[in-house]
Enzyme design. Structure first.
Site, PDB file in Angstrom:
ATOM      1  N   GLY A  44       0.813  -1.217   0.000  1.00 49.94           N
ATOM      2  CA  GLY A  44       0.000   0.000   0.000  1.00 49.94           C
ATOM      3  C   GLY A  44       0.843   1.262   0.000  1.00 49.94           C
ATOM      4  N   CYS A  45       1.924   1.237   0.759  1.00 50.85           N
ATOM      5  CA  CYS A  45       2.803   2.403   0.855  1.00 50.85           C
ATOM      6  C   CYS A  45       3.553   2.622  -0.461  1.00 50.85           C
ATOM      7  CB  CYS A  45       3.772   2.233   2.017  1.00 50.85           C
ATOM      8  SG  CYS A  45       2.906   2.060   3.594  1.00 50.85           S
ATOM      9  N   THR A  46       3.919   1.530  -1.104  1.00 47.79           N
ATOM     10  CA  THR A  46       4.578   1.626  -2.410  1.00 47.79           C
ATOM     11  C   THR A  46       3.618   2.241  -3.424  1.00 47.79           C
ATOM     12  OG1 THR A  46       6.006  -0.264  -1.952  1.00 47.79           O
ATOM     13  CG2 THR A  46       5.673   0.303  -4.268  1.00 47.79           C
ATOM     14  N   GLY A  49       3.141   6.002  -2.866  1.00 47.85           N
ATOM     15  CA  GLY A  49       4.303   6.755  -3.338  1.00 47.85           C
ATOM     16  C   GLY A  49       4.368   6.826  -4.851  1.00 47.85           C
TER      17      GLY A  49
END
Length: 154
Positions: A44-46, A49
């Site tokens: 999710g963080c990838t 970003g």
């Protein structure tokens, strides 16, 4: 006391990728998106970003800088930024000073276990350093478009 809409950008220095230390006030004169994510190099963080990177030119056209922040160390942030080709700097907030200021450390439950973690959140400051929008408990899909629309409206 956590920041809320209408508050001024806090006076705090942070460590960012490129092994530099900056003050958030360095962004005065530009809008600033400061987004918090739970952990570098997770799916999710990838995606979040990558979504901000894909919209980087549109944010630049709206006079808006982007900073991503998590509790990861500087080395993890450097690796994450390089591997994914992010077009903006990442903040290493290992001591949680920034996370505490923005009240993004929350009790989370995963697989029946409770732990304290970063709640995905985004904050948008105007050119004067005033908090104009905040998004908490963010869902990644479509979020960057929403933030970009708000930045263009400032």
């Amino acid at each position: 006391m956590p920041l809320s809409v209408g508050d001024k950008l806090p006076e705090i220095k942070v460590k960012i990728t490129g092994d530099r230390e900056i003050a958030l006030s360095d962004f005065l004169g530009r809008n600033l998106v400061l987004y918090f994510y739970p952990k570098a190099s997770t799916p999710g963080c990838t995606q979040e970003g990558l979504d901000f990177t894909a919209a980087a030119d549109a944010f630049a056209a709206a006079n808006t800088a982007i900073l991503g922040a998590s509790r990861d160390g500087l080395k993890a942030q450097e690796n994450f930024k390089t591997k994914q080709g992010f077009s903006f700097e990442l903040v290493s907030d290992k001591d949680e000073a920034l996370c505490q200021l923005f009240d993004v450390i929350k009790l989370k439950k995963m697989y029946g276990k409770e732990s304290l973690g970063v709640e995905r959140s985004t904050f948008l400051f105007d050119t004067e350093g005033v908090l104009r929008h905040e998004w908490r408990k963010v869902s990644v899909k479509g979020h960057v478009d929403e933030v970009l629309s708000a930045a263009k409206a400032l």
